[in-house]
Design an enzyme around this catalytic site. Structure first.
Site, mmCIF file in Angstrom:
data_model
loop_
_atom_site.group_PDB
_atom_site.id
_atom_site.type_symbol
_atom_site.label_atom_id
_atom_site.label_comp_id
_atom_site.label_asym_id
_atom_site.label_seq_id
_atom_site.Cartn_x
_atom_site.Cartn_y
_atom_site.Cartn_z
ATOM 1 N N HIS A 307 0.973 -1.130 0.189
ATOM 2 C CA HIS A 307 -0.072 0.184 -0.125
ATOM 3 C C HIS A 307 1.013 1.169 0.046
ATOM 4 O O HIS A 307 1.826 1.192 0.709
ATOM 5 C CB HIS A 307 -0.782 0.024 1.206
ATOM 6 C CG HIS A 307 -2.085 0.980 1.289
ATOM 7 N ND1 HIS A 307 -1.842 2.026 1.420
ATOM 8 C CD2 HIS A 307 -3.246 0.755 0.591
ATOM 9 C CE1 HIS A 307 -2.979 2.809 1.047
ATOM 10 N NE2 HIS A 307 -3.930 1.938 0.412
ATOM 11 N N ASP A 364 -8.219 -5.303 -0.126
ATOM 12 C CA ASP A 364 -8.384 -6.098 -1.119
ATOM 13 C C ASP A 364 -8.038 -7.516 -1.058
ATOM 14 O O ASP A 364 -8.605 -8.494 -1.700
ATOM 15 C CB ASP A 364 -8.130 -5.602 -2.526
ATOM 16 C CG ASP A 364 -8.585 -4.502 -2.699
ATOM 17 O OD1 ASP A 364 -10.147 -4.233 -2.459
ATOM 18 O OD2 ASP A 364 -8.314 -3.305 -3.460
HETATM 19 N N1 ACO Z 1 4.193 -7.686 -4.729
HETATM 20 C C1 ACO Z 1 5.582 -7.553 -4.962
HETATM 21 N N2 ACO Z 1 6.252 -6.739 -4.809
HETATM 22 C C2 ACO Z 1 5.822 -5.412 -4.417
HETATM 23 C C3 ACO Z 1 4.432 -5.494 -4.422
HETATM 24 C C4 ACO Z 1 3.622 -6.784 -4.305
HETATM 25 N N3 ACO Z 1 2.339 -6.611 -4.465
HETATM 26 N N4 ACO Z 1 3.893 -4.273 -3.897
HETATM 27 C C5 ACO Z 1 5.226 -3.367 -3.964
HETATM 28 N N5 ACO Z 1 6.297 -4.115 -4.235
HETATM 29 C C6 ACO Z 1 7.578 -3.894 -4.339
HETATM 30 C C7 ACO Z 1 7.989 -2.967 -5.386
HETATM 31 O O1 ACO Z 1 8.362 -3.742 -6.399
HETATM 32 C C8 ACO Z 1 9.205 -2.279 -5.129
HETATM 33 O O2 ACO Z 1 10.360 -2.898 -4.931
HETATM 34 P P1 ACO Z 1 11.774 -2.202 -5.086
HETATM 35 O O3 ACO Z 1 11.841 -1.196 -4.015
HETATM 36 O O4 ACO Z 1 12.822 -3.497 -4.934
HETATM 37 O O5 ACO Z 1 11.653 -1.640 -6.576
HETATM 38 C C9 ACO Z 1 8.548 -1.837 -3.480
HETATM 39 O O6 ACO Z 1 7.701 -2.942 -3.186
HETATM 40 C C10 ACO Z 1 7.990 -0.615 -3.461
HETATM 41 O O7 ACO Z 1 6.922 -0.673 -4.325
HETATM 42 P P2 ACO Z 1 6.023 0.454 -5.132
HETATM 43 O O8 ACO Z 1 5.498 0.019 -6.464
HETATM 44 O O9 ACO Z 1 7.171 1.554 -5.296
HETATM 45 O O10 ACO Z 1 4.984 1.029 -4.125
HETATM 46 P P3 ACO Z 1 4.029 2.063 -4.272
HETATM 47 O O11 ACO Z 1 3.787 2.862 -3.316
HETATM 48 O O12 ACO Z 1 4.161 2.756 -5.737
HETATM 49 O O13 ACO Z 1 2.765 1.256 -4.771
HETATM 50 C C11 ACO Z 1 0.895 -0.391 -4.724
HETATM 51 C C12 ACO Z 1 1.736 0.710 -3.733
HETATM 52 C C13 ACO Z 1 0.444 0.127 -6.198
HETATM 53 C C14 ACO Z 1 -0.414 -0.966 -3.906
HETATM 54 C C15 ACO Z 1 1.554 -1.656 -4.963
HETATM 55 O O14 ACO Z 1 2.043 -2.174 -3.528
HETATM 56 C C16 ACO Z 1 1.131 -2.773 -5.523
HETATM 57 O O15 ACO Z 1 1.069 -2.710 -6.751
HETATM 58 N N6 ACO Z 1 0.354 -3.727 -5.054
HETATM 59 C C17 ACO Z 1 -0.557 -4.719 -5.491
HETATM 60 C C18 ACO Z 1 -1.705 -4.070 -6.238
HETATM 61 C C19 ACO Z 1 -2.793 -4.015 -4.962
HETATM 62 O O16 ACO Z 1 -3.135 -4.949 -4.139
HETATM 63 N N7 ACO Z 1 -3.563 -2.689 -5.083
HETATM 64 C C20 ACO Z 1 -4.555 -2.362 -4.186
HETATM 65 C C21 ACO Z 1 -3.998 -1.217 -3.217
HETATM 66 S S1 ACO Z 1 -5.206 -0.937 -1.933
HETATM 67 C C22 ACO Z 1 -6.394 -0.098 -2.897
HETATM 68 O O17 ACO Z 1 -6.411 0.796 -3.910
HETATM 69 C C23 ACO Z 1 -7.717 -0.169 -2.300
#
Ligand code: ACO
Length: 428
Positions: A307, A364
């Site tokens: 998140h 979710d």
């Molecule tokens: N699975 C694996 N790796 C992940 C995940 C995941 N679900 N989420 C983040 N990471 C990793 C990224 O690859 C990144 O790694 P790095 O530092 O080695 O490059 C690090 O964690 C940080 O991730 P970001 O994408 O930079 O974090 P951001 O805050 O931009 O994204 C997000 C948040 C979009 C929710 C992300 O965690 C994600 O894509 N999750 C899966 C989708 C999801 O569940 N979305 C629902 C969110 S809740 C809502 O909207 C109601």
């Protein structure tokens, strides 16, 4: 702490005021930055460090896992309140009295008729259309059937627009689902409350006696409350920015619905269930999917994990996980994917990749398991999220208009070509 922030660019130093929120959060007020520095701007893609507004609706502390609507904790609201009370609270700022709540419900019911012509638009969509696409189109179409623009300086006008969208959206949600299932399109009943009406409009079968199962009602009420607002997320910011051009409430909400649809936002609930199903079909090998999620060359992400703001735990996920257990138990449903989800969560919480990046289950991760147990089709999951988020979007839109916020128009740092002369097509 000094009340100003000092910025040094080359030989020059500039001071900018610090502003504090009611929970002692601190922000640097850079409103004068560009003017004072002769054109310097800040750059922050994804707004990871940028507050787009001041807001008095929702407070969340991602480090401590706190979420409050208008000061009330999400745990208490999910346990004690009805969704309509929470909607009123978010939109108008305080919990309603009994009279205010009955008036709100009556006004919503009185405004729940959707013009019959809208059915023609619905008919023109292919049966294969995703209900989120249908919902966002029909919500935008409402503008054409309700052309009067909202005079935001008139409390009565504002209130009427709010009860209209609160009344009509559940009808559109139910129609989107019923159309796909080939069921007749129906309206709300004046005898039922808001959540009962949602259940009736979605599940009523023409050949069957209808009754409300209290387990389903309680679960849905809780899910809608947990999704009702989440401050400046992607869809709420979209609603605010679209509304900031003084576009009407319905189209602003339609834009929010489109923003919510993406798998990185509300679309994640459908993606989670599909992921869990895929793991089950693949023999339930959670370790294989954990490895894929960690592999930087693999686009796969563990859906429902991580998140932007919660870096400790998502308090909504805790409530939903408990509710998933209770609902499946009460309804006597055995769903093997609940065990797969719990297994994945356990592995992730012990895995350094997820621990180091502070990735926890989000709202979710478990919600789809409950929706499925309630008999809601997978493609409707994000639609249910939209239904829950509606009061939040309305509250954000109303606050933005009442605060007379300027039109949202970010700056950019241009990194393209410098000036060049036109080259005739024969000489290229
Ligand atoms: N699975 C694996 N790796 C992940 C995940 C995941 N679900 N989420 C983040 N990471 C990793 C990224 O690859 C990144 O790694 P790095 O530092 O080695 O490059 C690090 O964690 C940080 O991730 P970001 O994408 O930079 O974090 P951001 O805050 O931009 O994204 C997000 C948040 C979009 C929710 C992300 O965690 C994600 O894509 N999750 C899966 C989708 C999801 O569940 N979305 C629902 C969110 S809740 C809502 O909207 C109601």
């Amino acid at each position: 702490m000094s009340e100003t922030a000092r910025l040094i660019i080359g030989e020059n130093a500039y001071e900018f005021p610090l502003v504090k929120g009611t929970e002692n959060e601190v922000a640097i007020d850079v409103k004068q930055l560009r003017g004072a520095t002769n054109g310097v701007i800040t750059i922050d893609p994804g707004f990871k460090n940028t507050g787009s507004c001041e807001s008095a609706i929702t407070f969340l502390d991602g480090e401590k896992g706190i979420l409050r609507y208008r000061g009330y904790s999400i745990e208490e609201l999910a346990e004690e309140a009805s969704f309509l009370e929470v909607a009123y609270l978010l939109i108008f700022g305080d919990l309603p009295t009994r009279d205010q709540l009955s008036k709100f419900l009556a006004d919503i019911r009185d405004n729940s008729i959707v013009d019959e012509e809208v059915k023609k638009i619905l008919d023109s969509f292919p049966k294969s259309a995703h209900p989120m696409g249908v919902l966002s189109s029909l919500t935008a179409a409402l503008t054409a059937f309700n052309p009067e623009s909202v005079n935001v300086d008139s409390e009565a006008d504002m209130y009427n627009a709010i009860v209209r969208i609160m009344g009509k959206l559940p009808v559109l949600v139910a129609w989107a689902m019923r159309k796909k299932q080939g069921l007749p399109l129906i309206y709300a009943s004046e005898r039922l409350d808001y959540v009962d009406n949602i259940i009736r409009m979605m599940f009523l079968k023409p050949h069957k006696e209808f009754f409300i199962n209290p387990i389903i009602k309680n679960a849905l009420n809780k899910l809608l409350i947990l999704h009702a607002d989440h401050e400046q997320n992607c869809s709420a910011s979209t609603v605010r920015i679209v509304g900031s051009s003084h576009a009407g409430l319905f189209v602003s909400i339609a834009a929010g619905i489109s923003a919510l649809w993406g798998p990185l936002h509300g679309g994640a609930n459908q993606a989670v269930l599909e992921m869990l199903e895929a793991i089950k079909a693949d023999g339930g090998d959670t370790k294989k999917y954990m490895a894929k999620a960690k592999d930087k060359n693999d686009p796969f992400r563990l859906m429902g994990f991580g998140h932007r703001v919660y870096k400790n735990f998502d308090p909504r996920a805790r409530i939903i996980k408990k509710a998933a257990d209770e609902v499946l138990n009460d309804l006597g449903v055995e769903d093997p994917i609940l065990e797969i989800a719990k297994g994945l969560e356990k592995e992730a919480l012990e895995d350094p990749y997820f621990v180091d990046r502070k990735l926890y289950p989000n709202v979710d991760f478990y919600s789809g398991i409950i929706y499925r147990a309630l008999g809601i089709p997978v493609e409707m999951f994000t639609v249910m999220f939209a239904l829950g988020r509606l009061p939040g979007w309305i509250a954000q839109w109303r606050e933005m208009r009442l605060r007379k916020e300027p039109i949202g128009r970010p700056r950019q740092l241009y990194t393209g070509e410098n000036h060049r002369s036109f080259v005739n097509i024969d000489e290229r």
